[in-house]
Design an enzyme around this catalytic site. Structure first.
Site, PDB file in Angstrom:
ATOM      1  N   GLY A  46       0.843  -1.186   0.000  1.00 34.77           N
ATOM      2  CA  GLY A  46       0.000   0.000   0.000  1.00 34.77           C
ATOM      3  C   GLY A  46       0.873   1.229   0.000  1.00 34.77           C
ATOM      4  CD  GLN A  51       3.446   5.956   2.789  1.00 38.20           C
ATOM      5  OE1 GLN A  51       2.458   5.413   2.300  1.00 38.20           O
ATOM      6  NE2 GLN A  51       4.398   5.287   3.398  1.00 38.20           N
ATOM      7  CB  CYS A  94       5.251   2.454   7.952  1.00 37.68           C
ATOM      8  SG  CYS A  94       4.795   3.962   7.062  1.00 37.68           S
ATOM      9  CG  LEU A  95       6.781   1.112   2.092  1.00 32.18           C
ATOM     10  CD1 LEU A  95       6.174   1.299   0.717  1.00 32.18           C
ATOM     11  CD2 LEU A  95       7.869   0.058   2.085  1.00 32.18           C
ATOM     12  CG  HIS A 136      -0.575   1.562   7.563  1.00 37.44           C
ATOM     13  ND1 HIS A 136       0.327   1.233   8.544  1.00 37.44           N
ATOM     14  CD2 HIS A 136       0.130   2.275   6.644  1.00 37.44           C
ATOM     15  CE1 HIS A 136       1.526   1.738   8.234  1.00 37.44           C
ATOM     16  NE2 HIS A 136       1.424   2.371   7.091  1.00 37.44           N
ATOM     17  CD  GLU A 137      -1.060   2.702   2.937  1.00 37.16           C
ATOM     18  OE1 GLU A 137      -0.346   1.695   3.055  1.00 37.16           O
ATOM     19  OE2 GLU A 137      -0.601   3.874   2.928  1.00 37.16           O
ATOM     20  CG  HIS A 140       0.494   7.081   5.627  1.00 38.50           C
ATOM     21  ND1 HIS A 140       1.646   7.577   6.191  1.00 38.50           N
ATOM     22  CD2 HIS A 140       0.703   5.750   5.488  1.00 38.50           C
ATOM     23  CE1 HIS A 140       2.511   6.588   6.400  1.00 38.50           C
ATOM     24  NE2 HIS A 140       1.963   5.468   5.981  1.00 38.50           N
TER      25      HIS A 140
HETATM   26  O1  K2U Z   1       2.046   2.793   4.188  1.00 40.70           O
HETATM   27  C1  K2U Z   1       2.980   2.071   3.898  1.00 40.70           C
HETATM   28  O2  K2U Z   1       4.148   2.323   4.210  1.00 40.70           O
HETATM   29  C2  K2U Z   1       2.704   0.812   3.174  1.00 40.70           C
HETATM   30  C3  K2U Z   1       2.718  -0.378   4.065  1.00 40.70           C
HETATM   31  C4  K2U Z   1       1.299  -0.869   4.105  1.00 40.70           C
HETATM   32  C5  K2U Z   1       0.972  -1.762   5.237  1.00 40.70           C
HETATM   33  C6  K2U Z   1       1.367  -1.470   6.525  1.00 40.70           C
HETATM   34  C7  K2U Z   1       0.997  -2.309   7.571  1.00 40.70           C
HETATM   35  C8  K2U Z   1       0.236  -3.429   7.324  1.00 40.70           C
HETATM   36  C9  K2U Z   1      -0.151  -3.706   6.036  1.00 40.70           C
HETATM   37  C10 K2U Z   1       0.207  -2.877   5.007  1.00 40.70           C
HETATM   38  C11 K2U Z   1       3.813  -1.235   3.451  1.00 40.70           C
HETATM   39  O3  K2U Z   1       3.293  -2.088   2.523  1.00 40.70           O
HETATM   40  S1  K2U Z   1       4.805  -1.993   4.682  1.00 40.70           S
HETATM   41  C12 K2U Z   1       5.354  -3.441   4.064  1.00 40.70           C
HETATM   42  C13 K2U Z   1       4.413  -4.574   4.317  1.00 40.70           C
HETATM   43  C14 K2U Z   1       4.325  -5.540   3.373  1.00 40.70           C
HETATM   44  C15 K2U Z   1       3.495  -6.613   3.597  1.00 40.70           C
HETATM   45  C16 K2U Z   1       2.739  -6.711   4.756  1.00 40.70           C
HETATM   46  C17 K2U Z   1       2.840  -5.733   5.701  1.00 40.70           C
HETATM   47  C18 K2U Z   1       3.681  -4.645   5.491  1.00 40.70           C
HETATM   48 ZN    ZN Z   2       2.804   3.550   6.110  1.00 39.20          ZN
END
Ligand code: K2U
Ligand code: ZN
Length: 172
Positions: A46, A51, A94-95, A136-137, A140
């Site tokens: 996501g 971001q 989180c990225l 989560h998104e 943001h």
């Molecule tokens: O917002 C972001 O940085 C994207 C996250 C989304 C996410 C965060 C927590 C739980 C689920 C999704 C990134 O995709 S973090 C990397 C990731 C990859 C697979 C599963 C969980 C997190």
């Molecule tokens: Zn995030």
């Protein structure tokens, strides 16, 4: 399409409350295409527009892009119409907070309303990883990071760890 830089804590722009989108046009679709390419390259499942430094209420997602099979999702001006009282814990990352993971409790099911890539208004139920990721998104979009749901001590330690890693990477 282009891969854009992802903002990382303590970048103050990540605290921005993003603005609603007036119209889904080709310019917005180009941003969403760039966001998706950036997300796949990270990799992540996501990404919110802030971001990549764009303070607009836009999210892209692909929950299961394994083996080259891509199922991109686009959420413009997303709203939560209903959230369950039942909650679920999930080990989030989180990225924008690289290499930090911790458990966050969120409503297990949510009902969403959003505008899609073609400008159509959609209502959809979400549960499981879809519910976790969209919440989560959407945090943001309101300038909230998953570490803001943790204790102050854990949040401060996370930011310090990312700042240290960034300094060391810049010095290398
Ligand atoms: O917002 C972001 O940085 C994207 C996250 C989304 C996410 C965060 C927590 C739980 C689920 C999704 C990134 O995709 S973090 C990397 C990731 C990859 C697979 C599963 C969980 C997190
Ligand atoms: Zn995030």
């Amino acid at each position: 399409m282009a891969i854009r830089d992802i903002l990382v804590v303590p970048d103050a722009r990540l605290k921005t409350v993003s603005a609603p989108v007036a119209v889904v046009d080709d310019s917005l679709r180009a941003l969403m295409d760039d966001m998706l390419e950036t997300m796949y390259a990270a990799p992540g499942i996501g990404l919110a527009a802030i971001q990549v430094g764009e303070p607009v209420r836009v999210i892209v997602m692909d929950l299961d892009h394994r083996d080259g099979e891509r199922t991109p999702r686009y959420f413009v001006n997303p709203e939560i119409l209903w959230a369950s009282e039942e909650t679920q814990p999930y080990e989030e990352g989180c990225l924008s907070v690289p290499d930090i993971y911790d458990e966050v409790e969120r409503p297990a099911q949510v009902k969403l309303r959003y505008v899609n890539y073609r400008g159509e208004t959609i209502e959809e139920d979400a549960e499981g990883i879809f519910a976790v990721c969209i919440q989560h998104e959407m945090d943001h979009l309101d300038g909230v990071l998953f570490i803001d749901h943790l204790s102050r001590l854990k949040r401060d330690r996370a930011v310090s760890k990312v700042k240290k890693a960034t300094r060391e990477a810049d010095a290398a």
